[in-house]
Design a protein around this motif. Structure first.
Motif, PDB file in Angstrom:
ATOM      1  N   ASP A 447      -0.820  33.953 -26.237  1.00 51.41           N
ATOM      2  CA  ASP A 447      -1.326  32.739 -25.601  1.00 51.41           C
ATOM      3  C   ASP A 447      -0.236  31.677 -25.625  1.00 51.41           C
ATOM      4  O   ASP A 447       0.873  31.909 -26.117  1.00 51.41           O
ATOM      5  CB  ASP A 447      -2.608  32.255 -26.270  1.00 51.41           C
ATOM      6  CG  ASP A 447      -2.435  31.991 -27.767  1.00 51.41           C
ATOM      7  OD1 ASP A 447      -1.279  31.761 -28.210  1.00 51.41           O
ATOM      8  OD2 ASP A 447      -3.434  32.014 -28.506  1.00 51.41           O
ATOM      9  N   SER A 448      -0.516  30.513 -25.087  1.00 45.52           N
ATOM     10  CA  SER A 448       0.503  29.463 -24.990  1.00 45.52           C
ATOM     11  C   SER A 448       0.991  29.009 -26.361  1.00 45.52           C
ATOM     12  O   SER A 448       2.189  28.754 -26.556  1.00 45.52           O
ATOM     13  CB  SER A 448      -0.055  28.269 -24.216  1.00 45.52           C
ATOM     14  OG  SER A 448      -1.237  27.781 -24.836  1.00 45.52           O
ATOM     15  N   GLN A 449       0.095  28.949 -27.324  1.00 45.87           N
ATOM     16  CA  GLN A 449       0.480  28.519 -28.669  1.00 45.87           C
ATOM     17  C   GLN A 449       1.398  29.547 -29.325  1.00 45.87           C
ATOM     18  O   GLN A 449       2.415  29.199 -29.927  1.00 45.87           O
ATOM     19  CB  GLN A 449      -0.766  28.299 -29.529  1.00 45.87           C
ATOM     20  CG  GLN A 449      -0.470  27.804 -30.935  1.00 45.87           C
ATOM     21  CD  GLN A 449      -1.735  27.553 -31.745  1.00 45.87           C
ATOM     22  OE1 GLN A 449      -2.840  27.574 -31.204  1.00 45.87           O
ATOM     23  NE2 GLN A 449      -1.572  27.303 -33.030  1.00 45.87           N
ATOM     24  N   ALA A 450       1.035  30.820 -29.201  1.00 45.74           N
ATOM     25  CA  ALA A 450       1.869  31.879 -29.776  1.00 45.74           C
ATOM     26  C   ALA A 450       3.213  31.952 -29.071  1.00 45.74           C
ATOM     27  O   ALA A 450       4.256  32.162 -29.704  1.00 45.74           O
ATOM     28  CB  ALA A 450       1.155  33.220 -29.689  1.00 45.74           C
ATOM     29  N   ALA A 452       4.837  29.459 -27.673  1.00 48.83           N
ATOM     30  CA  ALA A 452       5.647  28.338 -28.141  1.00 48.83           C
ATOM     31  C   ALA A 452       6.203  28.613 -29.531  1.00 48.83           C
ATOM     32  O   ALA A 452       7.349  28.249 -29.839  1.00 48.83           O
ATOM     33  CB  ALA A 452       4.802  27.060 -28.143  1.00 48.83           C
ATOM     34  N   PHE A 453       5.405  29.265 -30.365  1.00 48.73           N
ATOM     35  CA  PHE A 453       5.870  29.611 -31.721  1.00 48.73           C
ATOM     36  C   PHE A 453       7.047  30.571 -31.654  1.00 48.73           C
ATOM     37  O   PHE A 453       8.026  30.425 -32.396  1.00 48.73           O
ATOM     38  CB  PHE A 453       4.712  30.218 -32.518  1.00 48.73           C
ATOM     39  CG  PHE A 453       5.075  30.623 -33.921  1.00 48.73           C
ATOM     40  CD1 PHE A 453       5.155  29.673 -34.931  1.00 48.73           C
ATOM     41  CD2 PHE A 453       5.366  31.949 -34.236  1.00 48.73           C
ATOM     42  CE1 PHE A 453       5.496  30.044 -36.225  1.00 48.73           C
ATOM     43  CE2 PHE A 453       5.712  32.323 -35.520  1.00 48.73           C
ATOM     44  CZ  PHE A 453       5.772  31.359 -36.515  1.00 48.73           C
ATOM     45  N   LYS A 456      10.223  28.730 -30.564  1.00 50.95           N
ATOM     46  CA  LYS A 456      10.749  27.886 -31.637  1.00 50.95           C
ATOM     47  C   LYS A 456      11.492  28.712 -32.681  1.00 50.95           C
ATOM     48  O   LYS A 456      12.599  28.360 -33.108  1.00 50.95           O
ATOM     49  CB  LYS A 456       9.603  27.110 -32.288  1.00 50.95           C
ATOM     50  CG  LYS A 456      10.039  26.196 -33.418  1.00 50.95           C
ATOM     51  CD  LYS A 456       8.846  25.449 -34.022  1.00 50.95           C
ATOM     52  CE  LYS A 456       9.286  24.564 -35.185  1.00 50.95           C
ATOM     53  NZ  LYS A 456       8.120  23.859 -35.786  1.00 50.95           N
ATOM     54  N   ARG A 488      -1.372  37.223 -32.849  1.00 50.52           N
ATOM     55  CA  ARG A 488      -1.612  35.823 -33.168  1.00 50.52           C
ATOM     56  C   ARG A 488      -0.461  35.256 -33.997  1.00 50.52           C
ATOM     57  O   ARG A 488       0.461  35.973 -34.399  1.00 50.52           O
ATOM     58  CB  ARG A 488      -2.933  35.674 -33.920  1.00 50.52           C
ATOM     59  CG  ARG A 488      -4.156  36.183 -33.142  1.00 50.52           C
ATOM     60  CD  ARG A 488      -5.452  35.742 -33.806  1.00 50.52           C
ATOM     61  NE  ARG A 488      -5.547  36.242 -35.164  1.00 50.52           N
ATOM     62  CZ  ARG A 488      -6.093  37.404 -35.495  1.00 50.52           C
ATOM     63  NH1 ARG A 488      -6.572  38.206 -34.544  1.00 50.52           N
ATOM     64  NH2 ARG A 488      -6.160  37.789 -36.757  1.00 50.52           N
ATOM     65  N   ASP A 489      -0.553  33.943 -34.278  1.00 49.00           N
ATOM     66  CA  ASP A 489       0.511  33.259 -35.015  1.00 49.00           C
ATOM     67  C   ASP A 489       0.780  33.898 -36.368  1.00 49.00           C
ATOM     68  O   ASP A 489       1.931  34.021 -36.796  1.00 49.00           O
ATOM     69  CB  ASP A 489       0.151  31.779 -35.206  1.00 49.00           C
ATOM     70  CG  ASP A 489       0.212  30.995 -33.901  1.00 49.00           C
ATOM     71  OD1 ASP A 489       0.562  31.605 -32.878  1.00 49.00           O
ATOM     72  OD2 ASP A 489      -0.079  29.781 -33.925  1.00 49.00           O
TER      73      ASP A 489
END
Length: 509
Positions: A447-450, A452-453, A456, A488-489
Protein backbone atom coordinates in the motif's frame (compact mmCIF):
# COMPACT_ATOMS: atom_id res chain seq x y z
CA UNK A 1 34.80 -65.99 -39.40
CA UNK A 2 34.50 -62.22 -39.33
CA UNK A 3 31.50 -59.96 -39.11
CA UNK A 4 30.13 -56.58 -38.05
CA UNK A 5 28.16 -55.58 -34.96
CA UNK A 6 26.89 -52.31 -33.53
CA UNK A 7 26.33 -51.94 -29.78
CA UNK A 8 24.54 -48.99 -28.24
CA UNK A 9 26.50 -47.18 -25.52
CA UNK A 10 26.90 -43.62 -24.20
CA UNK A 11 29.40 -41.08 -22.89
CA UNK A 12 29.09 -38.46 -20.16
CA UNK A 13 29.09 -34.78 -21.08
CA UNK A 14 28.61 -32.73 -17.95
CA UNK A 15 25.69 -34.29 -16.05
CA UNK A 16 24.07 -35.81 -19.13
CA UNK A 17 24.85 -38.90 -21.17
CA UNK A 18 24.95 -38.74 -24.95
CA UNK A 19 24.47 -41.81 -27.17
CA UNK A 20 27.52 -43.44 -28.72
CA UNK A 21 27.43 -46.27 -31.24
CA UNK A 22 30.21 -48.86 -30.76
CA UNK A 23 30.78 -50.34 -34.22
CA UNK A 24 32.94 -53.48 -34.25
CA UNK A 25 34.28 -54.96 -37.49
CA UNK A 26 36.21 -58.26 -37.46
CA UNK A 27 37.90 -59.00 -40.78
CA UNK A 28 41.04 -60.01 -42.57
CA UNK A 29 44.33 -58.35 -41.79
CA UNK A 30 47.08 -58.46 -39.22
CA UNK A 31 45.73 -59.67 -35.85
CA UNK A 32 45.15 -56.84 -33.40
CA UNK A 33 42.62 -54.27 -32.28
CA UNK A 34 42.46 -50.59 -33.10
CA UNK A 35 40.00 -48.10 -31.59
CA UNK A 36 39.09 -44.93 -33.48
CA UNK A 37 36.62 -42.10 -32.88
CA UNK A 38 38.32 -39.51 -30.63
CA UNK A 39 39.03 -41.99 -27.83
CA UNK A 40 41.12 -41.00 -24.83
CA UNK A 41 43.81 -43.15 -23.22
CA UNK A 42 41.39 -44.99 -20.91
CA UNK A 43 39.25 -46.02 -23.88
CA UNK A 44 42.22 -47.18 -25.94
CA UNK A 45 43.45 -49.30 -23.02
CA UNK A 46 40.20 -51.26 -23.32
CA UNK A 47 41.77 -53.56 -25.93
CA UNK A 48 44.03 -55.18 -23.33
CA UNK A 49 41.25 -55.59 -20.77
CA UNK A 50 38.86 -56.96 -23.40
CA UNK A 51 41.40 -59.45 -24.74
CA UNK A 52 42.15 -60.85 -21.28
CA UNK A 53 38.50 -60.86 -20.13
CA UNK A 54 37.36 -62.78 -23.21
CA UNK A 55 39.93 -65.54 -22.78
CA UNK A 56 39.42 -65.96 -19.02
CA UNK A 57 35.62 -66.06 -19.50
CA UNK A 58 35.85 -68.99 -21.91
CA UNK A 59 35.54 -67.08 -25.18
CA UNK A 60 38.14 -66.77 -27.93
CA UNK A 61 39.75 -63.59 -29.18
CA UNK A 62 39.73 -63.78 -32.98
CA UNK A 63 43.13 -63.98 -34.66
CA UNK A 64 42.00 -61.32 -37.11
CA UNK A 65 41.98 -57.57 -37.40
CA UNK A 66 39.42 -55.92 -35.11
CA UNK A 67 38.45 -52.31 -35.76
CA UNK A 68 36.30 -50.48 -33.22
CA UNK A 69 34.71 -47.19 -34.27
CA UNK A 70 33.06 -44.98 -31.64
CA UNK A 71 30.49 -42.82 -33.41
CA UNK A 72 29.84 -39.95 -33.73
CA UNK A 73 33.46 -39.07 -34.27
CA UNK A 74 33.19 -35.42 -33.22
CA UNK A 75 32.58 -36.22 -29.53
CA UNK A 76 35.51 -37.04 -27.29
CA UNK A 77 35.08 -40.46 -25.66
CA UNK A 78 36.38 -40.84 -22.12
CA UNK A 79 36.37 -43.43 -19.37
CA UNK A 80 36.46 -47.21 -19.11
CA UNK A 81 32.73 -47.78 -19.63
CA UNK A 82 33.24 -48.88 -23.25
CA UNK A 83 34.95 -52.15 -22.19
CA UNK A 84 31.74 -54.18 -21.99
CA UNK A 85 30.13 -52.92 -25.24
CA UNK A 86 33.39 -53.51 -27.13
CA UNK A 87 33.64 -57.05 -25.74
CA UNK A 88 30.01 -57.80 -26.62
CA UNK A 89 30.55 -56.35 -30.08
CA UNK A 90 33.46 -58.71 -30.67
CA UNK A 91 31.45 -61.71 -29.40
CA UNK A 92 28.44 -60.91 -31.59
CA UNK A 93 30.59 -60.15 -34.63
CA UNK A 94 32.29 -63.54 -34.27
CA UNK A 95 28.97 -65.36 -33.58
CA UNK A 96 30.04 -66.46 -30.10
CA UNK A 97 26.86 -64.96 -28.58
CA UNK A 98 23.56 -64.21 -30.35
CA UNK A 99 22.74 -60.73 -31.59
CA UNK A 100 19.80 -60.61 -29.17
CA UNK A 101 22.32 -60.05 -26.37
CA UNK A 102 22.78 -56.44 -27.50
CA UNK A 103 19.61 -55.66 -29.44
CA UNK A 104 17.57 -52.88 -27.80
CA UNK A 105 20.05 -52.48 -24.96
CA UNK A 106 22.38 -49.66 -23.92
CA UNK A 107 25.53 -51.22 -22.50
CA UNK A 108 28.03 -49.64 -20.09
CA UNK A 109 30.66 -51.32 -17.95
CA UNK A 110 34.34 -51.71 -17.16
CA UNK A 111 35.94 -55.15 -17.40
CA UNK A 112 38.51 -56.64 -15.10
CA UNK A 113 41.17 -58.96 -16.50
CA UNK A 114 39.15 -61.88 -15.08
CA UNK A 115 35.99 -60.82 -16.90
CA UNK A 116 34.13 -59.27 -13.98
CA UNK A 117 31.95 -56.26 -14.87
CA UNK A 118 32.61 -53.24 -12.70
CA UNK A 119 30.31 -50.24 -12.29
CA UNK A 120 31.31 -46.85 -13.64
CA UNK A 121 30.39 -43.40 -12.44
CA UNK A 122 27.26 -41.82 -13.85
CA UNK A 123 25.08 -44.94 -13.99
CA UNK A 124 21.95 -42.89 -13.34
CA UNK A 125 22.72 -40.51 -16.21
CA UNK A 126 23.29 -43.50 -18.50
CA UNK A 127 20.01 -45.05 -17.34
CA UNK A 128 18.14 -41.85 -18.20
CA UNK A 129 19.75 -41.85 -21.63
CA UNK A 130 18.60 -45.45 -22.12
CA UNK A 131 15.07 -44.44 -21.10
CA UNK A 132 15.02 -41.60 -23.64
CA UNK A 133 16.10 -44.03 -26.35
CA UNK A 134 13.64 -46.73 -25.32
CA UNK A 135 16.41 -49.19 -24.45
CA UNK A 136 17.12 -51.47 -21.55
CA UNK A 137 20.20 -50.49 -19.54
CA UNK A 138 22.87 -53.13 -18.99
CA UNK A 139 25.61 -52.39 -16.47
CA UNK A 140 27.05 -53.53 -13.14
CA UNK A 141 25.09 -52.32 -10.13
CA UNK A 142 26.29 -54.08 -7.03
CA UNK A 143 24.53 -51.83 -4.51
CA UNK A 144 20.80 -52.48 -4.06
CA UNK A 145 19.75 -48.92 -3.22
CA UNK A 146 20.55 -47.37 -6.63
CA UNK A 147 18.78 -50.25 -8.37
CA UNK A 148 15.61 -49.72 -6.32
CA UNK A 149 15.83 -46.01 -6.98
CA UNK A 150 16.09 -46.57 -10.73
CA UNK A 151 13.15 -48.96 -10.70
CA UNK A 152 11.06 -46.48 -8.71
CA UNK A 153 11.83 -43.85 -11.34
CA UNK A 154 10.54 -46.11 -14.10
CA UNK A 155 13.93 -47.00 -15.57
CA UNK A 156 14.45 -50.50 -16.94
CA UNK A 157 17.78 -51.89 -15.74
CA UNK A 158 19.62 -55.16 -16.18
CA UNK A 159 22.53 -56.10 -13.95
CA UNK A 160 25.60 -57.96 -15.19
CA UNK A 161 28.33 -59.11 -12.83
CA UNK A 162 30.50 -61.14 -15.21
CA UNK A 163 31.10 -61.28 -18.95
CA UNK A 164 30.26 -65.00 -18.91
CA UNK A 165 26.77 -64.40 -17.50
CA UNK A 166 24.02 -65.75 -19.77
CA UNK A 167 22.66 -62.62 -21.38
CA UNK A 168 19.08 -63.85 -21.56
CA UNK A 169 18.97 -64.04 -17.76
CA UNK A 170 20.46 -60.67 -16.93
CA UNK A 171 17.18 -59.35 -15.58
CA UNK A 172 17.42 -61.71 -12.62
CA UNK A 173 20.65 -60.13 -11.49
CA UNK A 174 21.25 -56.82 -9.73
CA UNK A 175 21.25 -57.60 -6.05
CA UNK A 176 18.79 -57.36 -3.22
CA UNK A 177 18.94 -56.01 0.27
CA UNK A 178 17.20 -54.03 2.93
CA UNK A 179 16.42 -50.39 2.36
CA UNK A 180 19.15 -48.34 4.07
CA UNK A 181 17.92 -46.31 7.00
CA UNK A 182 18.38 -42.57 6.99
CA UNK A 183 21.07 -41.27 9.31
CA UNK A 184 19.65 -39.32 12.26
CA UNK A 185 19.87 -35.64 11.41
CA UNK A 186 21.32 -33.09 13.81
CA UNK A 187 18.51 -31.18 15.53
CA UNK A 188 18.22 -27.51 16.46
CA UNK A 189 17.12 -28.52 19.94
CA UNK A 190 20.82 -29.21 20.62
CA UNK A 191 21.37 -25.45 20.46
CA UNK A 192 19.99 -23.44 23.34
CA UNK A 193 19.51 -19.73 22.81
CA UNK A 194 20.15 -18.19 19.39
CA UNK A 195 16.38 -17.77 18.97
CA UNK A 196 16.88 -14.84 16.58
CA UNK A 197 19.30 -16.89 14.49
CA UNK A 198 16.88 -19.82 14.35
CA UNK A 199 14.05 -17.51 13.33
CA UNK A 200 16.28 -16.05 10.61
CA UNK A 201 17.24 -19.46 9.26
CA UNK A 202 13.58 -20.49 9.26
CA UNK A 203 12.81 -17.48 7.07
CA UNK A 204 15.75 -18.35 4.81
CA UNK A 205 14.60 -21.97 4.50
CA UNK A 206 11.03 -20.93 3.71
CA UNK A 207 12.13 -18.70 0.84
CA UNK A 208 15.49 -20.17 -0.24
CA UNK A 209 17.32 -16.98 0.70
CA UNK A 210 21.09 -16.72 1.05
CA UNK A 211 22.42 -16.03 4.55
CA UNK A 212 25.73 -14.68 5.83
CA UNK A 213 26.41 -15.22 9.54
CA UNK A 214 29.14 -13.17 11.16
CA UNK A 215 30.42 -13.61 14.67
CA UNK A 216 33.43 -14.50 16.82
CA UNK A 217 34.94 -18.00 16.93
CA UNK A 218 32.85 -20.45 18.91
CA UNK A 219 29.63 -18.49 18.65
CA UNK A 220 27.76 -21.36 17.00
CA UNK A 221 27.73 -20.37 13.33
CA UNK A 222 28.73 -23.81 12.06
CA UNK A 223 26.29 -25.61 14.36
CA UNK A 224 23.45 -23.43 13.14
CA UNK A 225 24.31 -23.96 9.48
CA UNK A 226 24.87 -27.72 9.73
CA UNK A 227 21.32 -28.23 11.01
CA UNK A 228 19.60 -26.28 8.25
CA UNK A 229 18.81 -29.41 6.21
CA UNK A 230 16.73 -30.70 9.15
CA UNK A 231 14.13 -27.95 8.64
CA UNK A 232 13.94 -28.15 4.85
CA UNK A 233 11.11 -30.16 3.24
CA UNK A 234 12.10 -33.49 1.64
CA UNK A 235 13.07 -33.60 -2.00
CA UNK A 236 10.29 -33.90 -4.54
CA UNK A 237 10.56 -36.69 -7.11
CA UNK A 238 11.79 -34.25 -9.74
CA UNK A 239 14.37 -32.73 -7.38
CA UNK A 240 15.43 -36.19 -6.25
CA UNK A 241 16.19 -37.24 -9.81
CA UNK A 242 18.05 -34.01 -10.63
CA UNK A 243 20.22 -34.19 -7.50
CA UNK A 244 20.85 -37.93 -7.83
CA UNK A 245 22.08 -37.56 -11.41
CA UNK A 246 24.63 -34.92 -10.39
CA UNK A 247 25.95 -37.06 -7.53
CA UNK A 248 26.03 -40.15 -9.74
CA UNK A 249 28.11 -38.37 -12.38
CA UNK A 250 30.48 -37.15 -9.65
CA UNK A 251 30.87 -40.70 -8.32
CA UNK A 252 29.14 -39.84 -5.03
CA UNK A 253 26.78 -41.99 -3.00
CA UNK A 254 23.11 -41.33 -3.77
CA UNK A 255 21.49 -43.38 -0.99
CA UNK A 256 20.48 -40.37 1.13
CA UNK A 257 19.16 -38.50 -1.90
CA UNK A 258 16.95 -41.44 -2.85
CA UNK A 259 15.55 -41.22 0.69
CA UNK A 260 14.55 -37.60 0.02
CA UNK A 261 17.31 -35.97 2.09
CA UNK A 262 18.57 -32.73 0.61
CA UNK A 263 22.33 -32.54 -0.05
CA UNK A 264 24.51 -30.47 2.26
CA UNK A 265 27.93 -29.51 0.92
CA UNK A 266 30.62 -27.78 2.95
CA UNK A 267 33.81 -27.32 0.90
CA UNK A 268 37.03 -26.20 2.58
CA UNK A 269 38.11 -22.60 2.03
CA UNK A 270 41.13 -23.85 0.05
CA UNK A 271 38.82 -25.09 -2.73
CA UNK A 272 39.79 -24.05 -6.26
CA UNK A 273 37.43 -22.54 -8.80
CA UNK A 274 37.19 -25.90 -10.59
CA UNK A 275 36.43 -27.65 -7.32
CA UNK A 276 33.73 -25.16 -6.39
CA UNK A 277 32.17 -24.43 -9.78
CA UNK A 278 33.11 -27.53 -11.77
CA UNK A 279 35.67 -28.24 -14.44
CA UNK A 280 38.50 -30.61 -15.24
CA UNK A 281 38.91 -32.90 -18.23
CA UNK A 282 36.42 -34.41 -18.69
CA UNK A 283 34.25 -31.78 -17.05
CA UNK A 284 32.88 -32.87 -13.70
CA UNK A 285 30.37 -31.02 -11.46
CA UNK A 286 31.72 -28.90 -8.63
CA UNK A 287 30.43 -28.24 -5.14
CA UNK A 288 27.75 -25.79 -6.30
CA UNK A 289 26.25 -28.52 -8.51
CA UNK A 290 26.57 -31.17 -5.81
CA UNK A 291 24.54 -28.81 -3.62
CA UNK A 292 21.78 -28.62 -6.28
CA UNK A 293 18.36 -28.70 -4.56
CA UNK A 294 20.15 -28.50 -1.22
CA UNK A 295 22.49 -26.33 0.84
CA UNK A 296 25.97 -24.99 0.10
CA UNK A 297 27.73 -23.96 3.31
CA UNK A 298 30.87 -21.84 2.98
CA UNK A 299 32.56 -21.65 6.34
CA UNK A 300 35.26 -19.01 6.85
CA UNK A 301 33.97 -17.16 3.79
CA UNK A 302 36.63 -14.45 3.97
CA UNK A 303 39.36 -17.10 3.70
CA UNK A 304 38.23 -18.23 0.23
CA UNK A 305 40.09 -16.86 -2.76
CA UNK A 306 38.35 -13.75 -4.01
CA UNK A 307 38.37 -14.98 -7.62
CA UNK A 308 36.74 -18.23 -6.53
CA UNK A 309 34.00 -16.45 -4.61
CA UNK A 310 33.15 -14.15 -7.49
CA UNK A 311 32.40 -17.22 -9.58
CA UNK A 312 29.34 -17.76 -7.40
CA UNK A 313 27.63 -14.67 -8.76
CA UNK A 314 26.28 -16.33 -11.91
CA UNK A 315 24.85 -19.51 -10.31
CA UNK A 316 23.24 -17.47 -7.53
CA UNK A 317 21.39 -15.49 -10.20
CA UNK A 318 20.56 -18.17 -12.76
CA UNK A 319 20.72 -21.47 -10.88
CA UNK A 320 23.23 -22.79 -13.43
CA UNK A 321 26.97 -22.90 -14.05
CA UNK A 322 28.11 -22.21 -17.60
CA UNK A 323 31.46 -23.81 -18.40
CA UNK A 324 33.17 -23.19 -21.74
CA UNK A 325 36.07 -25.37 -22.78
CA UNK A 326 37.77 -26.12 -26.08
CA UNK A 327 35.81 -29.34 -26.55
CA UNK A 328 32.40 -28.20 -25.33
CA UNK A 329 30.24 -25.58 -23.65
CA UNK A 330 28.16 -27.11 -20.88
CA UNK A 331 25.54 -26.02 -18.39
CA UNK A 332 25.52 -27.69 -15.00
CA UNK A 333 22.59 -27.32 -12.57
CA UNK A 334 23.38 -25.24 -9.47
CA UNK A 335 20.16 -24.20 -7.75
CA UNK A 336 21.21 -24.17 -4.13
CA UNK A 337 20.66 -22.30 -0.89
CA UNK A 338 23.82 -20.45 0.14
CA UNK A 339 24.75 -20.30 3.81
CA UNK A 340 28.03 -18.59 4.65
CA UNK A 341 29.86 -17.91 7.89
CA UNK A 342 32.76 -15.62 8.62
CA UNK A 343 34.65 -13.98 11.42
CA UNK A 344 34.26 -10.18 11.39
CA UNK A 345 38.03 -9.60 11.36
CA UNK A 346 41.35 -11.50 11.19
CA UNK A 347 41.50 -12.08 14.95
CA UNK A 348 37.78 -12.83 15.03
CA UNK A 349 36.78 -10.73 18.01
CA UNK A 350 35.50 -7.51 16.46
CA UNK A 351 32.39 -6.55 18.42
CA UNK A 352 32.82 -9.37 20.95
CA UNK A 353 31.97 -8.32 24.49
CA UNK A 354 34.35 -10.77 26.17
CA UNK A 355 37.49 -10.30 24.05
CA UNK A 356 39.20 -7.21 22.71
CA UNK A 357 39.84 -7.00 18.99
CA UNK A 358 43.54 -6.50 18.13
CA UNK A 359 43.03 -5.65 14.45
CA UNK A 360 43.50 -2.22 12.93
CA UNK A 361 40.76 -0.57 10.88
CA UNK A 362 42.76 -1.18 7.72
CA UNK A 363 43.08 -4.89 8.52
CA UNK A 364 39.35 -5.18 9.16
CA UNK A 365 38.46 -3.46 5.90
CA UNK A 366 40.89 -5.60 3.92
CA UNK A 367 39.60 -8.80 5.52
CA UNK A 368 35.95 -8.02 4.90
CA UNK A 369 36.58 -6.76 1.37
CA UNK A 370 37.70 -10.24 0.30
CA UNK A 371 34.05 -11.22 0.01
CA UNK A 372 33.39 -8.44 -2.48
CA UNK A 373 30.48 -6.05 -2.83
CA UNK A 374 28.82 -7.76 -5.85
CA UNK A 375 28.64 -11.09 -4.03
CA UNK A 376 27.42 -9.44 -0.83
CA UNK A 377 24.68 -7.75 -2.83
CA UNK A 378 23.36 -11.17 -3.83
CA UNK A 379 23.13 -12.45 -0.25
CA UNK A 380 19.67 -11.52 0.99
CA UNK A 381 20.15 -11.91 4.76
CA UNK A 382 23.04 -10.97 7.03
CA UNK A 383 23.05 -12.05 10.60
CA UNK A 384 25.22 -11.25 13.62
CA UNK A 385 25.77 -14.33 15.80
CA UNK A 386 26.96 -13.52 19.31
CA UNK A 387 28.77 -15.84 21.65
CA UNK A 388 26.43 -17.65 24.05
CA UNK A 389 26.88 -17.33 27.82
CA UNK A 390 27.99 -20.44 29.66
CA UNK A 391 24.52 -20.95 31.18
CA UNK A 392 23.03 -21.36 27.69
CA UNK A 393 25.76 -23.79 26.64
CA UNK A 394 25.11 -25.96 29.69
CA UNK A 395 21.39 -26.10 28.89
CA UNK A 396 21.95 -27.59 25.43
CA UNK A 397 19.18 -29.93 24.31
CA UNK A 398 16.39 -27.65 25.49
CA UNK A 399 16.17 -25.25 22.55
CA UNK A 400 13.53 -24.98 19.83
CA UNK A 401 13.61 -28.25 17.91
CA UNK A 402 13.86 -28.72 14.16
CA UNK A 403 10.37 -30.23 13.88
CA UNK A 404 8.78 -27.00 15.08
CA UNK A 405 10.86 -24.87 12.72
CA UNK A 406 10.24 -27.28 9.81
CA UNK A 407 6.50 -27.07 10.35
CA UNK A 408 6.67 -23.30 9.87
CA UNK A 409 8.81 -23.69 6.74
CA UNK A 410 6.41 -26.16 5.11
CA UNK A 411 3.39 -24.06 6.06
CA UNK A 412 4.97 -20.95 4.52
CA UNK A 413 5.85 -22.77 1.30
CA UNK A 414 2.36 -24.20 1.01
CA UNK A 415 0.83 -20.77 1.54
CA UNK A 416 3.18 -19.26 -1.06
CA UNK A 417 2.12 -21.90 -3.60
CA UNK A 418 -1.55 -21.22 -2.86
CA UNK A 419 -0.99 -17.46 -3.11
CA UNK A 420 0.69 -17.74 -6.50
CA UNK A 421 -2.10 -19.99 -7.75
CA UNK A 422 -4.67 -17.42 -6.61
CA UNK A 423 -2.82 -14.63 -8.42
CA UNK A 424 -2.74 -16.65 -11.64
CA UNK A 425 -6.42 -17.53 -11.29
CA UNK A 426 -7.36 -13.87 -10.98
CA UNK A 427 -5.07 -12.86 -13.83
CA UNK A 428 -2.68 -10.90 -11.62
CA UNK A 429 0.88 -10.77 -12.94
CA UNK A 430 -0.08 -12.60 -16.14
CA UNK A 431 2.86 -12.70 -18.53
CA UNK A 432 5.36 -11.84 -15.79
CA UNK A 433 8.09 -14.36 -15.05
CA UNK A 434 7.72 -15.84 -11.58
CA UNK A 435 11.08 -14.69 -10.20
CA UNK A 436 11.32 -11.42 -12.09
CA UNK A 437 11.45 -8.11 -10.16
CA UNK A 438 7.99 -7.23 -11.49
CA UNK A 439 6.53 -10.48 -10.13
CA UNK A 440 8.14 -9.98 -6.72
CA UNK A 441 6.89 -6.40 -6.43
CA UNK A 442 3.40 -7.43 -7.55
CA UNK A 443 3.28 -10.29 -5.02
CA UNK A 444 3.99 -7.91 -2.13
CA UNK A 445 0.83 -5.83 -2.75
CA UNK A 446 2.34 -2.80 -1.05
CA UNK A 447 0.00 0.00 0.00
CA UNK A 448 1.06 3.65 -0.09
CA UNK A 449 2.36 3.58 3.48
CA UNK A 450 4.44 0.46 2.91
CA UNK A 451 5.74 1.88 -0.38
CA UNK A 452 6.86 5.06 1.34
CA UNK A 453 8.59 2.99 4.02
CA UNK A 454 10.51 1.05 1.34
CA UNK A 455 11.61 4.26 -0.38
CA UNK A 456 12.83 5.74 2.88
CA UNK A 457 14.82 2.65 3.92
CA UNK A 458 16.32 2.17 0.47
CA UNK A 459 17.54 5.76 0.36
CA UNK A 460 18.86 5.90 3.90
CA UNK A 461 20.76 2.60 3.62
CA UNK A 462 21.85 3.17 -0.01
CA UNK A 463 20.55 -0.22 -1.09
CA UNK A 464 21.11 -1.19 -4.72
CA UNK A 465 18.29 -2.27 -7.01
CA UNK A 466 19.20 -5.94 -6.68
CA UNK A 467 19.50 -5.61 -2.92
CA UNK A 468 16.07 -3.94 -2.73
CA UNK A 469 14.40 -6.72 -4.73
CA UNK A 470 16.07 -9.35 -2.52
CA UNK A 471 14.81 -7.51 0.57
CA UNK A 472 11.29 -7.53 -0.83
CA UNK A 473 11.62 -11.28 -1.44
CA UNK A 474 12.55 -11.75 2.21
CA UNK A 475 9.63 -9.59 3.31
CA UNK A 476 7.29 -11.63 1.12
CA UNK A 477 8.55 -14.83 2.78
CA UNK A 478 8.01 -13.36 6.27
CA UNK A 479 4.45 -12.52 5.26
CA UNK A 480 3.99 -16.08 3.96
CA UNK A 481 5.05 -17.49 7.33
CA UNK A 482 2.25 -15.44 8.89
CA UNK A 483 -0.07 -16.34 5.99
CA UNK A 484 -0.61 -12.70 5.14
CA UNK A 485 -1.74 -11.80 1.63
CA UNK A 486 -0.06 -8.37 1.79
CA UNK A 487 3.40 -7.36 2.93
CA UNK A 488 3.02 -4.91 5.79
CA UNK A 489 5.39 -2.50 7.55
CA UNK A 490 6.32 -5.03 10.22
CA UNK A 491 7.39 -7.54 7.56
CA UNK A 492 9.42 -4.91 5.73
CA UNK A 493 11.09 -3.73 8.95
CA UNK A 494 12.27 -7.26 9.76
CA UNK A 495 13.46 -7.82 6.21
CA UNK A 496 15.43 -4.54 6.14
CA UNK A 497 17.04 -5.46 9.48
CA UNK A 498 18.83 -8.29 7.66
CA UNK A 499 20.62 -5.76 5.43
CA UNK A 500 22.47 -4.37 8.46
CA UNK A 501 25.54 -6.38 9.36
CA UNK A 502 28.84 -6.26 11.18
CA UNK A 503 30.54 -3.44 9.38
CA UNK A 504 30.12 -4.48 5.75
CA UNK A 505 28.50 -1.67 3.85
CA UNK A 506 26.21 -1.91 0.87
CA UNK A 507 28.00 -1.73 -2.44
CA UNK A 508 26.76 -1.83 -5.94
CA UNK A 509 27.70 -4.42 -8.50
Amino acid sequence: MGGVCTVQSAVLRGVEAEPVWVEVCVGSGLPGMSIVGMADTAVKEAQERVRSALRVSGFSMPSMKVVVNLAPGNIRKTGSGFDLPIALGVLVATAQVPEEAVRGRLVIGELSLQGAVRPVIGNLAFALCAKRMGCQFVTAMQKPAPIRGLVQMGLRTLGSLHLADPFDELSSRGGTGATPAAKPAADYKDISGHDIAKRSLQIAAAGNHGVLMMGPPGSGKTMLASRLVSILPPLTEEEMLEAAVVHSVAGRDIDDILLGIRPFRSPHHSATSAGLLGGGSPIRPGEVSLAHCGVLFLDELSEFRSSTLQGLRQPLESGEVHLTRAEASLRLPARFMLIAASNPCPCGFLGDKAHRCTCTDAQVRKYQSRIGGPLMDRISMRLDVERLPSSSVLSSGQGTDSATLKEGVIRARQYASWRRAQMEEHGEGTGIKRLSPEAIIASCKLDSQAGAFVDKMAESDRISGRGLINTLRVARTIADIEESACVRDVHLAEAFSFRVDAGIGEEGS
